[in-house]
Design an enzyme around this catalytic site. Structure first.
Site, PDB file in Angstrom:
ATOM      1  N   HIS B  66      -5.908  -8.692   4.450  1.00 33.54           N
ATOM      2  CA  HIS B  66      -4.856  -8.196   3.543  1.00 33.54           C
ATOM      3  C   HIS B  66      -3.555  -8.978   3.710  1.00 33.54           C
ATOM      4  CE1 HIS B  66      -3.180  -4.373   1.448  1.00 33.54           C
ATOM      5  NE2 HIS B  66      -2.373  -5.395   1.219  1.00 33.54           N
ATOM      6  N   HIS B  68      -0.372 -11.342   1.393  1.00 28.17           N
ATOM      7  CA  HIS B  68       0.207 -11.757   0.111  1.00 28.17           C
ATOM      8  C   HIS B  68       0.751 -13.172   0.295  1.00 28.17           C
ATOM      9  CE1 HIS B  68       0.030  -7.700  -1.642  1.00 28.17           C
ATOM     10  NE2 HIS B  68       0.211  -7.302  -0.396  1.00 28.17           N
ATOM     11  N   ARG B  70       1.882 -15.036  -2.428  1.00 24.02           N
ATOM     12  CA  ARG B  70       2.938 -15.197  -3.449  1.00 24.02           C
ATOM     13  C   ARG B  70       2.738 -16.349  -4.414  1.00 24.02           C
ATOM     14  NH1 ARG B  70       4.112 -10.131  -2.691  1.00 24.02           N
ATOM     15  NH2 ARG B  70       5.372  -9.648  -0.867  1.00 24.02           N
ATOM     16  N   HIS B 185      -5.590   0.447  -2.704  1.00 23.16           N
ATOM     17  CA  HIS B 185      -4.211   0.743  -2.300  1.00 23.16           C
ATOM     18  C   HIS B 185      -3.998   2.194  -2.717  1.00 23.16           C
ATOM     19  CE1 HIS B 185       0.299   0.033  -2.285  1.00 23.16           C
ATOM     20  NE2 HIS B 185       0.211   1.095  -3.061  1.00 23.16           N
ATOM     21  N   ASP B 311      -1.097  -6.867   5.997  1.00 19.42           N
ATOM     22  CA  ASP B 311      -0.312  -6.637   4.771  1.00 19.42           C
ATOM     23  C   ASP B 311       0.916  -7.560   4.770  1.00 19.42           C
ATOM     24  OD1 ASP B 311       0.495  -5.745   2.323  1.00 19.42           O
ATOM     25  OD2 ASP B 311       0.983  -3.710   2.963  1.00 19.42           O
ATOM     26  N   PHE B 329       9.675  -3.679  -1.036  1.00 22.15           N
ATOM     27  CA  PHE B 329       8.796  -3.154   0.008  1.00 22.15           C
ATOM     28  C   PHE B 329       8.079  -4.311   0.689  1.00 22.15           C
ATOM     29  CE2 PHE B 329       8.943   0.507  -2.942  1.00 22.15           C
ATOM     30  CZ  PHE B 329       9.151   1.545  -2.056  1.00 22.15           C
TER      31      PHE B 329
END
EC number: 3.5.2.3
Lengths: 312, 430
Positions: B66, B68, B70, B185, B311, B329
Site C-alpha cells: 500500500h 502512493h 503520485r 479502503h 500507506d 491526509f
C-alpha cells in the site's frame, strides 16, 4: 508580576494569575470608556491589524474601538479584501502582513488551530478572536469579567451553559476559564451537541435544562445556529425552544440572584425567551460593554508582554 | 555471474529461522543456501562477487502492499523514481502503488505507463493496483482484465471509497473471476464527513471535527459480508481501530476470505500526537486512542492483521503547512516502516520471523508470489542491520515527502542493503 505572554491564543495556556491580571487591568480600562474624551495615548505609534476571515460585526467592532481608545492605528482586512480569495496560503498572507511591521495581529479564522499556526511563525503578537470550534479567549475573559463584577468572585459559583457545546468555541473557552478560576460548570444540550469526552475539560453534563440551571449563579445561553440544521443536529427550532429554551419558569430554578448571559447574537424565542433576554437579570448588554475594556486590557498587556519577551 | 552473501543470519519464515548460511545468487536467481565454510565448485570463468554481511539479517525482500507514488499527475509530491528509491532504502523490493493518481489508474494505458517506468528504473518491483471503478467515481467497473494483462495485481478504492454496496458486490464477483484480490479502503463517508482527526477527547479539546471508529468498522463489516456473499478475496486496508480488528477476527473465524493490514503509525502513535495541531499527524483513517493501539498490536500478535503496509502518502509542504482542517491526509512511511516495526520485535510482541511474515511472506501470498529464499526463486533479498541506532530525520529521506510525525524518534534497525533480482539496488552509505 507582569504578563509574560506574547500572544493570547486560548484560555488553556493562561494561569489563574494571568486571568486575574487581565480582569484587573480590564476593570481599570473601563473607566476610560466613561470619560467625555475616550482616548488615552498608551498604544500611540502601535499598529494593530484586524484580520477577520469569518464574518463578525460585534467582535470586530469591539476590537476596533478598543484599539482606537488606546490610540493605536488600526487596519482592518477581511476575507473579501484579502489575498486568501486569490489562493494565497494563510502563512503567506500573514507573513506579508508581518513585513509591514504591525505590533499586534487580531485574527478570526474558521479553522481550529489557525491562531496557533500563525503565532508560531510570526514576531508580532497574535490575539485570537475566535478559531474554528477551538477557542474564543477574549469572549471568555469578558464573560468572566462580567461575572466577577456582578458576583464579586468566580470561585465557588455554579455556572450553567446551555446550547451547542460541540460547535461552540465560546463554550470550550468558558468551560476552561471558569473551571480554572474555581467555578463549577454544568452544561446541557441535545445529544447531538455534546461532544465526546467533554467532561475531561472539567465540566459536568446535565441530562436536561432543568437540572442544569438548578441553583445556578450564572445561566449562559449559546446561540443556536440555524444553518446547523443541515447537519441534522435537531429536528426544529420549535422543539429546541420547548426542550432547551431559557424561559422564565426554567430560570426560576436558578438562584434568586442568578444572572443571564449570552455571547450574542441572540435568536429570541429559540434559545432564550424575549422576556428573559430583556429581564432584570440579563447582563447581555453589559457583556458587550465589558468587551471593549477587556480587549483594551489584552492589547495593553500583550504589547507589554512582547516588550518584556524581547529582552530575553 | 555469481554473488555470495556471506555471514548473514537467515530469517525466512517457514523455512529458516536464524541459521547462519551463505546465499549464493546466480544470474539473478537464488542458487543455493550453503554452509559458511563451503567452497563453491564454480568454474574458472565464473566471477564471484562477495558481500560481507556479517552481523546482518537476510530476509526475503520486503513487500509494501500500500503506497502512493503520485505519478502520473502529482510529480511535485513524489515520482515513481523517488518513491522507488525511498522503497529500496526502506528495504522494500516490491511495492504496490494505489490507483488514485491523475489520471486514475483505471485503464491499461496508465497501468502500462507505471509498469514501464518501473522497469526502466530497475530499482524495486512495482506492481500497480487498479481502480475498482472508472475515475474512482464509484459507479461503473474499470477494465480489470485489460489492466491485469499489463501487470495490475489487485483492485482498490483507496482514497475514494465505493459507497454503493451493489457496485462493491459486482466488483468482488468480477475480480474474483479474474483471481484478483479486492483491497478495501473501508470508510463510510457520510460518517467521516468533515472530520479531520479521531473523534474523541483530543478532538473535543482542540475543537476539530472528528471521524468516529464506526466510520471504518461499519464498512469493514460490510466488506466482510460481501466477501462472504461473493466468495471473493477481500483485503482490508489500513485498519486503525479495535472494532475493525474484532470484525475481521470474527470474519476469519467464519471462514471468510478476508485479510487485513495495518500501518506502523497505528501501532506506534495515538491521536494525542495531533495535540499541537500537527498536520504531520493527520492521516486517514486517523490516529486513534491507546485502546485502539493496543487492539492493533493484539491483532498483529494473534494473526488477525496479516500484514504491515505503510500507506506511504507523500505530500508537499503546500498541503501540510496550512490550517489543520485544510491540510491533506497522509504521511510518508517507506523509510520509517522497518525501524518502527522492529520495535514490535524489541518489545517482544512479535518474533523477527513473524514480523517478516507480515512484511514479506503474507503480502506475497496475497499477491500470489513465492518469495521464499530457495533455489530458483528471484534473489529479492533485504539485509537488515539490526543494531543500527538512528534518529529519524526527514532531511535524509529519498522520498520527496517529508511529512512524517516521527521526526526525532530514536529507533534501532534498518535496511543495510537491498537486492532485487540479485542486483544491489540500495546499499547504506557508511
Amino acid at each position: 508580576m507582569r504578563f509574560e505572554h506574547k500572544d493570547l491564543l486560548d484560555i488553556s495556556s493562561l494561569s489563574p494569575q494571568d486571568i486575574t491580571m487581565i480582569l484587573d487591568t480590564a476593570e481599570g480600562m473601563k473607566e476610560i470608556n466613561k470619560r467625555p474624551v475616550k482616548k488615552v495615548p498608551t498604544l500611540r505609534g502601535k499598529t494593530i491589524v484586524l484580520f477577520f476571515q469569518e464574518p463578525s460585526t460585534r467582535t470586530k467592532l469591539s476590537f476596533d474601538i478598543a484599539a482606537k481608545r488606546l490610540s493605536a492605528d488600526v487596519i482592518s482586512i477581511s476575507t473579501g479584501s484579502s489575498s486568501i480569495v486569490k489562493g494565497e496560503t494563510l502563512i503567506d498572507t500573514v507573513k506579508n502582513l508581518e513585513s509591514m511591521s504591525p505590533d499586534i495581529i487580531v485574527m478570526r479564522h474558521s479553522s481550529s488551530g489557525a491562531a496557533q499556526l500563525i503565532a508560531r511563525k510570526l514576531a508580532p503578537s497574535v490575539v485570537n478572536a475566535g478559531d474554528g470550534l477551538h477557542a474564543h479567549p477574549t469572549q471568555s475573559l469578558l464573560d468572566m469579567m462580567t461575572v466577577r463584577e456582578k458576583k464579586g468572585k468566580i470561585e465557588g459559583l455554579k455556572i450553567a451553559i446551555i446550547g451547542d457545546i460541540a460547535h461552540s468555541r465560546v463554550a470550550r473557552s468558558n468551560i476552561n476559564g471558569f473551571t480554572k478560576m474555581g467555578a463549577t460548570v454544568n452544561v446541557t444540550a441535545p445529544g447531538t451537541m455534546i461532544p465526546k469526552g467533554i467532561e475531561t475539560l472539567g465540566c459536568h453534563v446535565a441530562p436536561d435544562i432543568e437540572s442544569c440551571v438548578e441553583d445556578a449563579d450564572v445561566v449562559m445561553m449559546l446561540r443556536i445556529q440555524k444553518e446547523r440544521q443541515e447537519n441534522i443536529l435537531f429536528p426544529s427550532e420549535r422543539e429546541y425552544a420547548s426542550l432547551f429554551g431559557l424561559t422564565r419558569e426554567r430560570l426560576a430554578r436558578a438562584r434568586m440572584d442568578a444572572i443571564v448571559m449570552h455571547p450574542g447574537p441572540m435568536n429570541r424565542g429559540v434559545e432564550i425567551a424575549n422576556i428573559v433576554a430583556d429581564g432584570e437579570r440579563s447582563v447581555i448588554l453589559e457583556q458587550v460593554t465589558n468587551g471593549v475594556a477587556l480587549r483594551m486590557a489584552v492589547f495593553y498587556l500583550v504589547a507589554g508582554g512582547k516588550k518584556y519577551a524581547d529582552k530575553d | 555471474m555469481l554473488t555470495r552473501i556471506k555471514g548473514a543470519k537467515i530469517v525466512d519464515p517457514g523455512n529458516v529461522d536464524g541459521d547462519y548460511k551463505d546465499i549464493i545468487i546466480r544470474d539473478g536467481l537464488i542458487d543455493a543456501l550453503v554452509e559458511p565454510d563451503k567452497e563453491l565448485d564454480a568454474t574458472d570463468t565464473d566471477e564471484i562477487k562477495e558481500i560481507d554481511a556479517t552481523g546482518m539479517i537476510a530476509v526475503p525482500g520486503l513487500i509494501d502492499l500500500h503506497v502512493h507514488l503520485r505519478e502520473p499527475g502529482h510529480e511535485y509530491k513524489e515520482t515513481i523514481e523517488t518513491g522507488a528509491r525511498a522503497a529500496v532504502r526502506g528495504g522494500f523490493t516490491t511495492i504496490c502503488p494505489m490507483p488514485n493518481t491523475s489520471p486514475v489508474n483505471d485503464n491499461s494505458q496508465v497501468t502500462a505507463y507505471i509498469v514501464n517506468k518501473a522497469r526502466d528504473l530497475g530499482l524495486c518491483r512495482i506492481l500497480p493496483v487498479g481502480a475498482i471503478t472508472r475515475g474512482l467515481e464509484g459507479d461503473t467497473l474499470a477494465e480489470y482484465g485489460d489492466m491485469k494483462q499489463k501487470g495490475m495485481v489487485a483492485i482498490s478504492d483507496d482514497g475514494r471509497p465505493v459507497a454503493d454496496a451493489r457496485v462493491m458486490r459486482r466488483a468482488m464477483e468480477y475480480a474474483n473471476g479474474l483471481g484478483l484480490p479486492v483491497i478495501s479502503h473501508s470508510e463510510d463517508l457520510s460518517l467521516a464527513r468533515e472530520g479531520s482527526m479521531n473523534e474523541g477527547i483530543t478532538a473535543t479539546r482542540l475543537g476539530i471535527k472528528g471521524i468516529p471508529n464506526a466510520a471504518e468498522s461499519t464498512m469493514v463489516m460490510r466488506e466482510i459480508a460481501l466477501a462472504e456473499l461473493t466468495g471473493a478475496r477481500v483485503h482490508i486496508a489500513h485498519v486503525s481501530c479495535e472494532e475493525s480488528v474484532d470484525a475481521i477476527r470474527h470474519g476469519k473465524a467464519r471462514g471468510v476470505k478476508v485479510t487485513a493490514e495495518t500501518a506502523p503509525h497505528y501501532f506506534t502513535l495515538t491521536d494525542e500526537a495531533v495535540a499541537q495541531y500537527d498536520t504531520h499527524a493527520k492521516m486517514n483513517p486517523p490516529l486513534r486512542t491507546e485502546k485502539d493501539r493496543q487492539a492493533i498490536i493484539e491483532g498483529l500478535v494473534d494473526g488477525t492483521l496479516d500484514i504491515i503496509a505503510t500507506d506511504h502518502a507523500p505530500h508537499s509542504p503546500l498541503e501540510k503547512e496550512v490550517e489543520f482542517d485544510r491540510a491533506a491526509f497522509g504521511i510518508v512511511g517507506l523509510e520509517t516502516s522497518l525501524a518502527l516495526s522492529l520495535e514490535l520485535v524489541q518489545e517482544e510482541k512479535l518474533s523477527l520471523s513473524r514480523l517478516i511474515e507480515k512484511m514479506s511472506k503474507n503480502p506475497a501470498a496475497i499477491l500470489g508470489i513465492d518469495n521464499d529464499l530457495k533455489p530458483g526463486n528471484p534473489a529479492d533479498i533485504t539485509l537488515i542491520d539490526p543494531e543500527a541506532y538512528h534518529t529519524i530525520d526527514p532531511d535524509t529521506f529519498f522520498s520527496k515527502g517529508v511529512n512524517t510525525p516521527f521526526v526525532g524518534f530514536n529507533v534501532k534497525g534498518e535496511a543495510w542493503m537491498t537486492l532485487v533480482q540479485g542486483r544491489v539496488v540500495f546499499e547504506k552509505e557508511l
